[in-house]
Design a protein around this motif. Structure first.
Motif, PDB file in Angstrom:
ATOM      1  N   ASN A 119     -11.279   8.043  -6.507  1.00  0.00           N
ATOM      2  CA  ASN A 119     -10.330   7.084  -5.929  1.00  0.00           C
ATOM      3  C   ASN A 119      -8.937   7.687  -5.790  1.00  0.00           C
ATOM      4  O   ASN A 119      -8.403   8.272  -6.732  1.00  0.00           O
ATOM      5  CB  ASN A 119     -10.237   5.828  -6.807  1.00  0.00           C
ATOM      6  N   ILE A 120      -8.353   7.497  -4.615  1.00  0.00           N
ATOM      7  CA  ILE A 120      -7.001   7.965  -4.323  1.00  0.00           C
ATOM      8  C   ILE A 120      -6.118   6.749  -4.079  1.00  0.00           C
ATOM      9  O   ILE A 120      -6.422   5.917  -3.218  1.00  0.00           O
ATOM     10  CB  ILE A 120      -6.984   8.879  -3.083  1.00  0.00           C
ATOM     11  N   GLY A 121      -5.054   6.623  -4.854  1.00  0.00           N
ATOM     12  CA  GLY A 121      -4.116   5.533  -4.651  1.00  0.00           C
ATOM     13  C   GLY A 121      -3.085   5.909  -3.589  1.00  0.00           C
ATOM     14  O   GLY A 121      -2.666   7.065  -3.494  1.00  0.00           O
ATOM     15  N   VAL A 122      -2.664   4.921  -2.796  1.00  0.00           N
ATOM     16  CA  VAL A 122      -1.625   5.135  -1.782  1.00  0.00           C
ATOM     17  C   VAL A 122      -0.501   4.158  -2.068  1.00  0.00           C
ATOM     18  O   VAL A 122      -0.706   2.945  -2.117  1.00  0.00           O
ATOM     19  CB  VAL A 122      -2.174   4.931  -0.362  1.00  0.00           C
ATOM     20  N   SER A 123       0.707   4.708  -2.295  1.00  0.00           N
ATOM     21  CA  SER A 123       1.836   3.875  -2.681  1.00  0.00           C
ATOM     22  C   SER A 123       3.054   4.240  -1.842  1.00  0.00           C
ATOM     23  O   SER A 123       3.084   5.257  -1.155  1.00  0.00           O
ATOM     24  CB  SER A 123       2.142   4.066  -4.174  1.00  0.00           C
ATOM     25  N   GLY A 124       4.048   3.403  -1.938  1.00  0.00           N
ATOM     26  CA  GLY A 124       5.279   3.658  -1.203  1.00  0.00           C
ATOM     27  C   GLY A 124       6.030   2.372  -0.947  1.00  0.00           C
ATOM     28  O   GLY A 124       5.475   1.281  -1.039  1.00  0.00           O
ATOM     29  N   ARG A 125       7.315   2.522  -0.619  1.00  0.00           N
ATOM     30  CA  ARG A 125       8.142   1.359  -0.340  1.00  0.00           C
ATOM     31  C   ARG A 125       7.805   0.804   1.040  1.00  0.00           C
ATOM     32  O   ARG A 125       7.083   1.426   1.822  1.00  0.00           O
ATOM     33  CB  ARG A 125       9.618   1.740  -0.433  1.00  0.00           C
ATOM     34  N   ALA A 126       8.333  -0.387   1.324  1.00  0.00           N
ATOM     35  CA  ALA A 126       8.102  -1.009   2.632  1.00  0.00           C
ATOM     36  C   ALA A 126       8.664  -0.143   3.742  1.00  0.00           C
ATOM     37  O   ALA A 126       9.691   0.527   3.586  1.00  0.00           O
ATOM     38  CB  ALA A 126       8.750  -2.393   2.664  1.00  0.00           C
ATOM     39  N   ARG A 127       7.953  -0.145   4.875  1.00  0.00           N
ATOM     40  CA  ARG A 127       8.384   0.493   6.126  1.00  0.00           C
ATOM     41  C   ARG A 127       8.282   2.012   6.112  1.00  0.00           C
ATOM     42  O   ARG A 127       8.841   2.671   6.971  1.00  0.00           O
ATOM     43  CB  ARG A 127       9.818   0.079   6.511  1.00  0.00           C
ATOM     44  N   VAL A 128       7.556   2.588   5.140  1.00  0.00           N
ATOM     45  CA  VAL A 128       7.448   4.049   5.120  1.00  0.00           C
ATOM     46  C   VAL A 128       6.163   4.544   5.782  1.00  0.00           C
ATOM     47  O   VAL A 128       5.969   5.751   5.933  1.00  0.00           O
ATOM     48  CB  VAL A 128       7.528   4.606   3.684  1.00  0.00           C
ATOM     49  N   GLY A 129       5.256   3.617   6.163  1.00  0.00           N
ATOM     50  CA  GLY A 129       4.018   4.022   6.805  1.00  0.00           C
ATOM     51  C   GLY A 129       2.828   4.070   5.874  1.00  0.00           C
ATOM     52  O   GLY A 129       1.798   4.662   6.199  1.00  0.00           O
ATOM     53  N   GLY A 183       3.803  -3.260  -3.922  1.00  0.00           N
ATOM     54  CA  GLY A 183       4.691  -3.593  -5.031  1.00  0.00           C
ATOM     55  C   GLY A 183       6.019  -2.903  -5.036  1.00  0.00           C
ATOM     56  O   GLY A 183       7.015  -3.499  -5.424  1.00  0.00           O
ATOM     57  N   LEU A 184       6.121  -1.628  -4.658  1.00  0.00           N
ATOM     58  CA  LEU A 184       7.394  -0.928  -4.785  1.00  0.00           C
ATOM     59  C   LEU A 184       8.439  -1.518  -3.859  1.00  0.00           C
ATOM     60  O   LEU A 184       8.249  -1.617  -2.656  1.00  0.00           O
ATOM     61  CB  LEU A 184       7.215   0.563  -4.465  1.00  0.00           C
ATOM     62  N   GLY A 185       9.558  -1.900  -4.431  1.00  0.00           N
ATOM     63  CA  GLY A 185      10.665  -2.403  -3.623  1.00  0.00           C
ATOM     64  C   GLY A 185      10.529  -3.856  -3.232  1.00  0.00           C
ATOM     65  O   GLY A 185      11.374  -4.377  -2.515  1.00  0.00           O
ATOM     66  N   GLU A 186       9.482  -4.561  -3.691  1.00  0.00           N
ATOM     67  CA  GLU A 186       9.348  -5.969  -3.322  1.00  0.00           C
ATOM     68  C   GLU A 186      10.203  -6.839  -4.230  1.00  0.00           C
ATOM     69  O   GLU A 186      10.577  -6.453  -5.332  1.00  0.00           O
ATOM     70  CB  GLU A 186       7.882  -6.403  -3.419  1.00  0.00           C
ATOM     71  N   ALA A 241      12.653   6.275  -9.597  1.00  0.00           N
ATOM     72  CA  ALA A 241      12.080   5.188 -10.402  1.00  0.00           C
ATOM     73  C   ALA A 241      10.585   5.050 -10.129  1.00  0.00           C
ATOM     74  O   ALA A 241       9.789   4.791 -11.043  1.00  0.00           O
ATOM     75  CB  ALA A 241      12.808   3.881 -10.099  1.00  0.00           C
ATOM     76  N   ALA A 242      10.207   5.243  -8.844  1.00  0.00           N
ATOM     77  CA  ALA A 242       8.792   5.128  -8.491  1.00  0.00           C
ATOM     78  C   ALA A 242       7.964   6.206  -9.178  1.00  0.00           C
ATOM     79  O   ALA A 242       6.885   5.940  -9.732  1.00  0.00           O
ATOM     80  CB  ALA A 242       8.629   5.222  -6.974  1.00  0.00           C
ATOM     81  N   THR A 243       8.447   7.442  -9.183  1.00  0.00           N
ATOM     82  CA  THR A 243       7.686   8.507  -9.846  1.00  0.00           C
ATOM     83  C   THR A 243       7.675   8.330 -11.358  1.00  0.00           C
ATOM     84  O   THR A 243       6.709   8.709 -12.027  1.00  0.00           O
ATOM     85  CB  THR A 243       8.262   9.893  -9.479  1.00  0.00           C
TER      86      THR A 243
END
Length: 759
Positions: A92-102, A283-286, A325-327
């Motif tokens: 399993n590979i997780g995909v994360s990131g803030r809004a609007r980054v793609g 979740g990030l940045g929400e 903070a995300a890392t």
């Protein structure tokens, strides 16, 4: 990619092979926690006992078990995470990131899904629910739904906590009518100063207003939906829906609030690894309360690596505080994995962005994140997340190749870290055991002087002598009973045999348990099928032999009663009264079993005495062992063939017409034969009426020899005296030994803990 596929398949296979040992360790620690609880109880009993000296009481009172229980719970939790990691059938590979980054666009490119399943947007965050997407031949989504309690705890309560509101409503009805603050001015003064309070309060009130749109889904069940119907269950309302709600005054629908988790299955367009899963991590940045904590929830279970997406938009072409903070959050999720670069890949989304901003972000990551050395702390990939082929070539393939090489190392680090944590707990348990041992040693400081030691030896020898006299008298009485053909025991045996005999005859009269009419009907049906009576007659006689034997085995209840009476008499009338308080609260077989255990587990083990009691308890009286072999010949006549006296050849025993009248005749003849066999069995058993008494006499005689006259008997009685002095002779001797029954209970509990630790 074929090599990567083979390596990943092998890694998953290796993980599954380790599961039995992980499960065994979980069970071991849970057992250890129970045994420590028993040890704590035994320690508490010893500490409170009136004869325990003050110094021992003080030492025992300083023991602290609660921190060890908590440490064991943490160990079990870590092992459970390891089990979850190794139980997965996918990489399993997780995909994360803030809004609007793609991020959502990247997920679409990998999975082949579109906006109906993985919504994208250019404004506020769109994805509301964490989704797990698996490469599969199927195309479907399985929703795991909240019930109200999980919705209250996981969704509502974090918002209440974030606003300093009372605990979230306990029922759905209470939530529907709950009076929330009309504005931030009704919040506490501290919350009024927080800029996030207003949007968080607005979100909470939107949840309440939209309750009718998701109330029906709060079932706690699973729901399978088609991929075309998925969007409303995973995404926030669209801008158009929000505008429509604003203009009409009706709340926008929010079915996603009822969804705890989504599993999507679909064929990936470029997947070359069959066992592949992608985990969408919103979740990030929400603004949602506890969104970032929810973002981390389950990461250690669900993902082997995280792709953190970064897009160099205007004002975001640099590594900012939020990215750090995300890392840092992901650092918590990687757990025992030692290197950040193994667990997190930074993915620069180059789609729709000019080269200058890409270059600026690339340079800032190199300087600010990797200390000027490419890939020092994080691998960095660049791809156009909107181009599936580019994503496959420049993001997915490098990540899969990395996992194929490094996942065994990461698995080992997780395993070793979990083992090290368990090792630390083992040391804490050993420390408690050492403190207990020291306390028991101090408890022995009050030793007997020489005259008291001589007195103790005299008491031990006198105990053995009194038991010898009582057992000798008992053996004499049993010898008399075993050789007389009258008395209550003899009559009870005859009554049991007669009861079995009467039950057999009643069964025969009832058509061998079937009813006469049904038995005859079955016989005639077999005649018609087989065109003879021999087959049915042979089968039925075999059945009759077995059933008659079973009926007479009912006298086993009589034997059980006789054994219980023997154990009750020996324990309650002969043994327990001579052992003071040692067997207090026990009687009969339970008292003998307790005595056997105390002898074996004494600080100075008395194995010979324990074995004598154990062998007595192992005595069995039953029909099949003692009596059936002797009466078996009484049933031998129940055969379907007999010898012709003239020719000496075998011939059919029954010759009847193959019609209903023949079936009735066969029943009469077989019933007569069965009654005769039952009578012979009864007669043979009556002749064996003295066997149970003879067996009991021999067993008690052997018990007496083993207990009183074995080579180690005298030595072991004196050991018993030393170990259980104050239980056998309470108040007779001055001072206290820790190795009384209370102390031995502690010692045995310590042994159990040590045995589990060593396993």
């Amino acid at each position: 990619m074929n090599q990567a596929q083979d390596k990943i398949t092998a890694i998953l296979h290796t993980r599954r092979k380790e599961l039995p040992e992980i499960e065994r360790q979980i069970a071991r620690w849970e057992k250890l926690k129970q045994e420590l609880s028993s040890l704590e109880s035994a320690v508490s009993t010893l500490r409170k006992h009136e004869t325990t000296d003050g110094q021992t009481q003080q030492t025992l009172s300083t023991l602290r078990f609660s921190p060890v229980y908590e440490a064991i719970s943490d160990t079990v939790a870590s092992l459970s995470l390891l089990k979850a990691r190794f139980s997965r059938s996918t990489l399993n590979i997780g995909v994360s990131g803030r809004a609007r980054v793609g991020k959502s666009t990247l997920l679409q490119s990998i999975s082949g899904l579109d906006d109906e399943q993985i919504p994208t947007g250019s404004g506020l965050p769109v994805t509301a629910v964490r989704s797990r997407i698996f490469h599969s031949v199927h195309s479907r989504a399985t929703l795991t739904l909240h019930n109200y309690e999980s919705f209250r705890v996981d969704v509502l309560q974090p918002y209440h906590a974030a606003l300093d509101l009372p605990e979230a409503p306990q029922t759905l009805e209470q939530f529907a009518s709950y009076l929330y603050p009309r504005s931030d001015v009704e919040l506490s003064e501290a919350k009024q100063q927080e800029s996030t309070a207003i949007p968080v309060l607005r979100r909470l009130k939107e949840m309440q207003a939209a309750l009718p749109s998701y109330q029906e889904y709060l079932t706690g069940a699973e729901k399978v939906v088609g991929l075309d119907d998925l969007r409303k269950f995973v995404a926030y309302p669209t801008a158009e829906e929000e505008d429509a709600a604003h203009h009409t005054g009706r709340p926008a629908p929010r079915p996603y609030l009822a969804v705890k988790d989504v599993q999507i299955e679909c064929p990936f367009p470029y997947a070359q690894v069959n066992e592949l899963g992608i985990v969408d991590l919103p979740g990030l940045g929400e603004l949602a309360a506890n969104a970032e904590e929810h973002h981390l929830e389950g990461l250690q279970n669900d993902v082997d690596l995280v792709m953190l997406v970064k897009r160099p938009l205007e004002g975001m072409a640099y590594w900012g505080k939020e990215d750090g903070a995300a890392t840092n959050l992901l650092d918590k999720a990687r757990g025992f994995i030692q290197n950040r670069r193994d667990f997190v890949y930074l993915v620069i989304n180059t789609g729709g962005v000019d080269e200058a901003k890409i270059k600026a972000l690339r340079g800032d990551i190199l300087r600010s994140v990797n200390d000027g050395q490419p890939d020092k702390h994080f691998h960095v990939l660049e791809t156009n997340t909107a181009d599936p082929k580019d994503v496959y070539d420049n993001a997915l393939v490098p990540v899969l190749n990395h996992l194929a090489e490094r996942l065994p190392v990461m698995d080992k680090q997780v395993r070793d870290g979990t083992t090290a944590l368990a090792s630390n707990v083992t040391q804490r348990v050993e420390q408690i055991l050492g403190d207990i041992a020291a306390a028991l040693v101090k408890g022995k400081s009050s030793n007997l002087d020489s005259s008291e030691q001589e007195s103790l030896i005299r008491e031990a020898d006198d105990l053995r002598l009194k038991l010898a006299v009582s057992l000798s008298e008992e053996i004499t009485e049993l010898h008399k009973k075993a050789r007389q053909d009258s008395g209550p025991e003899f009559q009870a045996y005859e009554d049991a045999v007669d009861q079995a005999y009467n039950n057999v005859n009643a069964w025969i009269d009832n058509g061998f348990g079937h009813g006469v009419e049904k038995w005859c009907g079955n016989a005639y049906a077999r005649f018609a099928r087989d065109r003879n009576s021999a087959g049915f007659a042979g089968d039925e006689l075999n059945h009759i032999r077995v059933e008659i034997s079973n009926f007479f085995s009912g006298i086993d209840q009589h034997f059980e009663t006789a054994l219980d009476a023997l154990w009750n008499h020996l324990a309650d009338d002969i043994i327990s009264p001579r052992f003071g308080n040692l067997l207090q609260g026990n009687s009969g077989g339970a008292a003998l079993s307790t005595l056997c255990h105390l002898m074996a587990e004494a600080e100075e083990p008395c194995q010979g005495l324990s074995q004598a009691v154990q062998e007595l308890l192992a005595l069995r009286l039953d029909y099949r062992t003692q009596l059936h072999p002797k009466v078996r010949r009484a049933l031998d006549d129940l055969q379907s063939e007999v010898e012709d006296p003239e020719t000496g050849e075998k011939k059919a025993r029954f010759t009847v017409d193959l019609n209903p009248a023949g079936a009735e005749r066969l029943l009469r003849e077989m019933a007569s034969l069965a009654r005769a066999a039952a009578y012979r069995t009864r007669k043979a058993l009556m002749q064996e009426a003295m066997v149970p008494a003879l067996v009991i006499h021999a067993a008690v005689e052997q018990f007496d020899d083993a207990l009183i006259r074995s080579g180690d008997s005298e030595k072991e009685f004196r050991r018993m005296a030393r170990c259980y002095r104050d239980d056998i002779w309470p108040g007779l001797f001055a001072g206290v030994e820790a190795a009384t029954a209370k102390g031995v209970a502690v010692i045995n509990a310590v042994k159990a803990v040590r045995h589990t630790l060593a396993s």
